[in-house]
Design a protein around this motif. Structure first.
Motif, PDB file in Angstrom:
ATOM      1  N   THR A 116       0.823  -1.205   0.000  1.00 54.89           N
ATOM      2  CA  THR A 116       0.000   0.000   0.000  1.00 54.89           C
ATOM      3  C   THR A 116       0.857   1.255   0.000  1.00 54.89           C
ATOM      4  O   THR A 116       0.604   2.209  -0.747  1.00 54.89           O
ATOM      5  CB  THR A 116      -0.944   0.003   1.219  1.00 54.89           C
ATOM      6  N   ILE A 117       1.886   1.282   0.842  1.00 54.68           N
ATOM      7  CA  ILE A 117       2.778   2.450   0.903  1.00 54.68           C
ATOM      8  C   ILE A 117       3.472   2.677  -0.428  1.00 54.68           C
ATOM      9  O   ILE A 117       3.506   3.795  -0.952  1.00 54.68           O
ATOM     10  CB  ILE A 117       3.815   2.261   2.032  1.00 54.68           C
ATOM     11  N   PHE A 118       4.006   1.602  -0.998  1.00 53.56           N
ATOM     12  CA  PHE A 118       4.728   1.759  -2.265  1.00 53.56           C
ATOM     13  C   PHE A 118       3.774   2.160  -3.382  1.00 53.56           C
ATOM     14  O   PHE A 118       4.106   2.989  -4.242  1.00 53.56           O
ATOM     15  CB  PHE A 118       5.469   0.468  -2.598  1.00 53.56           C
ATOM     16  N   GLN A 119       2.558   1.620  -3.382  1.00 55.74           N
ATOM     17  CA  GLN A 119       1.593   2.005  -4.399  1.00 55.74           C
ATOM     18  C   GLN A 119       1.192   3.473  -4.247  1.00 55.74           C
ATOM     19  O   GLN A 119       0.999   4.178  -5.251  1.00 55.74           O
ATOM     20  CB  GLN A 119       0.347   1.116  -4.324  1.00 55.74           C
ATOM     21  N   CYS A 120       1.076   3.958  -3.018  1.00 53.43           N
ATOM     22  CA  CYS A 120       0.777   5.377  -2.809  1.00 53.43           C
ATOM     23  C   CYS A 120       1.871   6.257  -3.400  1.00 53.43           C
ATOM     24  O   CYS A 120       1.585   7.318  -3.978  1.00 53.43           O
ATOM     25  CB  CYS A 120       0.612   5.667  -1.321  1.00 53.43           C
ATOM     26  N   ASN A 121       3.126   5.847  -3.265  1.00 49.53           N
ATOM     27  CA  ASN A 121       4.224   6.601  -3.868  1.00 49.53           C
ATOM     28  C   ASN A 121       4.111   6.623  -5.387  1.00 49.53           C
ATOM     29  O   ASN A 121       4.317   7.656  -6.041  1.00 49.53           O
ATOM     30  CB  ASN A 121       5.565   6.007  -3.440  1.00 49.53           C
ATOM     31  N   ILE A 122       3.739   5.479  -5.970  1.00 50.79           N
ATOM     32  CA  ILE A 122       3.571   5.411  -7.417  1.00 50.79           C
ATOM     33  C   ILE A 122       2.448   6.338  -7.869  1.00 50.79           C
ATOM     34  O   ILE A 122       2.601   7.103  -8.849  1.00 50.79           O
ATOM     35  CB  ILE A 122       3.286   3.965  -7.872  1.00 50.79           C
ATOM     36  N   PHE A 123       1.320   6.328  -7.180  1.00 46.23           N
ATOM     37  CA  PHE A 123       0.207   7.189  -7.575  1.00 46.23           C
ATOM     38  C   PHE A 123       0.528   8.670  -7.348  1.00 46.23           C
ATOM     39  O   PHE A 123       0.041   9.532  -8.088  1.00 46.23           O
ATOM     40  CB  PHE A 123      -1.075   6.797  -6.846  1.00 46.23           C
ATOM     41  N   ASP A 155      -9.140  14.995  -5.068  1.00 46.20           N
ATOM     42  CA  ASP A 155      -9.642  13.774  -4.430  1.00 46.20           C
ATOM     43  C   ASP A 155      -8.530  12.750  -4.220  1.00 46.20           C
ATOM     44  O   ASP A 155      -8.570  11.970  -3.261  1.00 46.20           O
ATOM     45  CB  ASP A 155     -10.748  13.145  -5.284  1.00 46.20           C
ATOM     46  N   ILE A 156      -7.554  12.746  -5.113  1.00 47.25           N
ATOM     47  CA  ILE A 156      -6.501  11.732  -5.064  1.00 47.25           C
ATOM     48  C   ILE A 156      -5.589  11.914  -3.858  1.00 47.25           C
ATOM     49  O   ILE A 156      -5.365  10.970  -3.083  1.00 47.25           O
ATOM     50  CB  ILE A 156      -5.675  11.739  -6.368  1.00 47.25           C
ATOM     51  N   TYR A 157      -5.040  13.112  -3.658  1.00 46.32           N
ATOM     52  CA  TYR A 157      -4.045  13.304  -2.602  1.00 46.32           C
ATOM     53  C   TYR A 157      -4.613  13.063  -1.203  1.00 46.32           C
ATOM     54  O   TYR A 157      -3.969  12.364  -0.391  1.00 46.32           O
ATOM     55  CB  TYR A 157      -3.406  14.690  -2.707  1.00 46.32           C
ATOM     56  N   PRO A 158      -5.806  13.584  -0.858  1.00 45.91           N
ATOM     57  CA  PRO A 158      -6.350  13.258   0.468  1.00 45.91           C
ATOM     58  C   PRO A 158      -6.572  11.763   0.671  1.00 45.91           C
ATOM     59  O   PRO A 158      -6.364  11.242   1.776  1.00 45.91           O
ATOM     60  CB  PRO A 158      -7.679  14.034   0.495  1.00 45.91           C
ATOM     61  N   ASP A 159      -6.965  11.049  -0.402  1.00 45.42           N
ATOM     62  CA  ASP A 159      -7.162   9.616  -0.272  1.00 45.42           C
ATOM     63  C   ASP A 159      -5.834   8.897  -0.070  1.00 45.42           C
ATOM     64  O   ASP A 159      -5.752   7.926   0.697  1.00 45.42           O
ATOM     65  CB  ASP A 159      -7.884   9.061  -1.501  1.00 45.42           C
ATOM     66  N   LEU A 160      -4.789   9.348  -0.736  1.00 47.78           N
ATOM     67  CA  LEU A 160      -3.458   8.773  -0.514  1.00 47.78           C
ATOM     68  C   LEU A 160      -3.042   8.941   0.941  1.00 47.78           C
ATOM     69  O   LEU A 160      -2.460   8.026   1.547  1.00 47.78           O
ATOM     70  CB  LEU A 160      -2.425   9.425  -1.438  1.00 47.78           C
ATOM     71  N   LEU A 161      -3.323  10.106   1.514  1.00 46.13           N
ATOM     72  CA  LEU A 161      -2.962  10.349   2.914  1.00 46.13           C
ATOM     73  C   LEU A 161      -3.710   9.400   3.849  1.00 46.13           C
ATOM     74  O   LEU A 161      -3.142   8.898   4.826  1.00 46.13           O
ATOM     75  CB  LEU A 161      -3.250  11.804   3.282  1.00 46.13           C
ATOM     76  N   LYS A 162      -4.967   9.125   3.554  1.00 45.36           N
ATOM     77  CA  LYS A 162      -5.743   8.181   4.367  1.00 45.36           C
ATOM     78  C   LYS A 162      -5.163   6.772   4.262  1.00 45.36           C
ATOM     79  O   LYS A 162      -5.028   6.054   5.266  1.00 45.36           O
ATOM     80  CB  LYS A 162      -7.202   8.181   3.925  1.00 45.36           C
TER      81      LYS A 162
END
Length: 479
Positions: A116-123, A155-162
């Motif tokens: 999940t962490i690595f995928q958040c970095n990719i997105f 919408d993307i960045y707040p969801d990444l933070l969650k």
């Protein structure tokens, strides 16, 4: 005899039935383990998101750090659609493989959290590069969604933070083993926690001017104790050479005279009497041969003419190994969250330390990363880099620290407009634009395969290549 032969034949078929009935296009977890998939994602993304195409040719030039000496088209933004298609594919292929791990592993397990962490970095990289992109529906092909809609950056960045907060909270140093596939952080769960927190801080800084509530919540929830504390905790992929050669070093062996340090970087470091200059750059051949008294000379970004390579400084050996294929890929440096904290502190937010303390911590970490000794660091912070509280100083130092991560340096420039010398390529003044590209256009593959959603998103673009400003880019007067 015939009945016996038939019986034996049926028994043989029965024994191999499971093997015959296996779908080779849908391998089971036993066939392709999550740890193997994690290894693939770490290596594949490190190899392709920091190479000559994704980084050196374009974003390192957009950021003003690298100049092309030969084959200069990318330096003045001569766009290659096939490269853009490939970059998009690499990003989403990596995200999709990580999604397979997320879907198959128990929610809350270490493997689930790491993926999940690595995928958040990719997105984060995907959205920083293209803006509004397929996100919430992008990983749902097996649910029948082959043409995902485009999500807004807001919408993307707040969801990444969650997602990052959930993943970091789930990590357990006494939990499941990541196996041998974590070839980047070697299964160090405490370091994965710090990676997730530092990535959250970086994203929070990115959106600080447009979503202050979400950004402040992140800064107030993460303390320095939860972040990388020294350069032993840099999030680097260390290339081993040979089969897993470091991308910049690998390309140097093919084209030794294609890239050099930029004029902007040399002049910025020279003006600050910065001790990183001889690390970032090598003396010119003319200087070494006694034909010049000036050791370091940078080449202007965006010139159409090939450079006189003997008169310009090559990239320093620490960043482009010239004797082998070893080296590092800098996913996230330990200094980065402290620059972000200094930025948040400059807004008066409660971040647990003063702007000056965070700034000096960030600069110190960057200098130490580049082998500068304590005495030189103290002199630098008391002299040319003495804290003055200005945005220009903060963002210029932040930009300097990001050398070899063109995507991130380009983003920091777009956040701030610093360094001020990073101007449009001289050969592009006739275009009517007044800044380096602000975003990538969507790839041709999207126009062909996801046409309806592509057309909605592309309609908001101001230009085929320059694109539109990021949601978080609040600079004015750009075109």
């Amino acid at each position: 005899m015939i009945l016996s032969a038939l019986t034996l034949s049926l028994l043989s078929c029965t024994k191999t039935f499971d093997e015959v009935n296996t779908d080779p296009d849908n391998p089971t977890p036993e066939m392709v383990k999550s740890t193997n998939m994690l290894a693939f994602c770490e290596r594949y993304a490190s190899d392709n998101l920091f190479d000559e195409w994704f980084d050196l040719n374009e974003t390192s030039g957009f950021s003003g750090q690298i100049a092309k000496w030969m084959y200069t088209q990318e330096g003045y933004y001569s766009f290659r659609p096939n490269v853009n298609n490939s970059s998009w594919n690499v990003c989403y292929r990596t995200a999709a493989n990580l999604q397979t791990i997320i879907d198959r592993e128990e929610k809350g397990s270490n493997m689930w959290a790491v993926a999940t962490i690595f995928q958040c970095n990719i997105f984060q990289i995907i959205s920083d590069r293209w803006g509004d992109v397929p996100y919430s529906e992008s990983m749902k092909l097996m649910d029948g969604i082959a043409q995902p809609s485009y999500d807004k950056q807001s919408d993307i960045y707040p969801d990444l933070l969650k997602k990052l907060a959930s993943a970091v909270a789930a990590l357990d140093e006494n939990g499941d083993d990541l196996g041998s596939g974590d070839i980047m952080l070697n299964g160090d769960i405490s370091l994965w926690k710090k990676y997730g927190n530092a990535l959250s801080i970086k994203i929070a800084a990115r959106i600080a001017n447009v979503d202050a509530a979400d950004a402040q919540a992140v800064f107030s929830s993460i303390s320095a104790a939860d972040l990388p504390s020294d350069n032993d905790e840099n999030i680097f992929f260390e290339a081993w050479g040979n089969e897993y050669g470091e991308p910049w070093a690998d390309y140097y062996l093919v084209r030794k005279l294609e890239y050099g340090i930029s004029k902007l970087m040399v002049e910025t470091l020279t003006s600050l009497d910065d001790p990183r200059l001889p690390v970032y750059a090598e003396p010119t051949a003319n200087y070494l041969n006694g034909k010049s008294d000036i050791p370091y000379v940078g080449y202007q970004n965006g010139l159409k003419a090939n450079a006189n390579t003997a008169a310009n400084s090559p990239i320093g050996a620490r960043f482009q190994n010239k004797s082998g294929l070893t080296g590092f890929t800098p996913w996230l440096r330990s200094c980065e969250p402290y620059f972000a904290i200094a930025y948040a502190a400059s807004k008066g937010w409660n971040v647990g330390m003063t702007q000056q303390v965070a700034y000096e911590k960030a600069v110190t970490l960057s200098l130490e990363e580049n082998g500068i000794d304590d005495a030189a660091i103290a002199a630098y912070l008391a002299g040319p880099a003495a804290f003055d509280g200005t945005a220009e100083q903060l963002f210029t130092q932040w930009w300097i620290s990001l050398f070899k991560n063109g995507q991130e340096a380009w983003s920091v420039f777009r956040m701030s407009g610093y360094p001020v010398g990073n101007v449009i390529a001289p050969s592009c003044l006739f275009t009517g634009h007044n800044t380096p590209p602000m975003a990538y256009s969507y790839p041709d593959t999207e126009a062909n395969l996801n046409k309806a959603n592509y057309e909605i998103a592309a309609a908001a673009e101001d230009d085929f290549f320059w694109g539109k400003q990021m949601w978080w880019d609040i600079r004015t007067g750009l075109k």
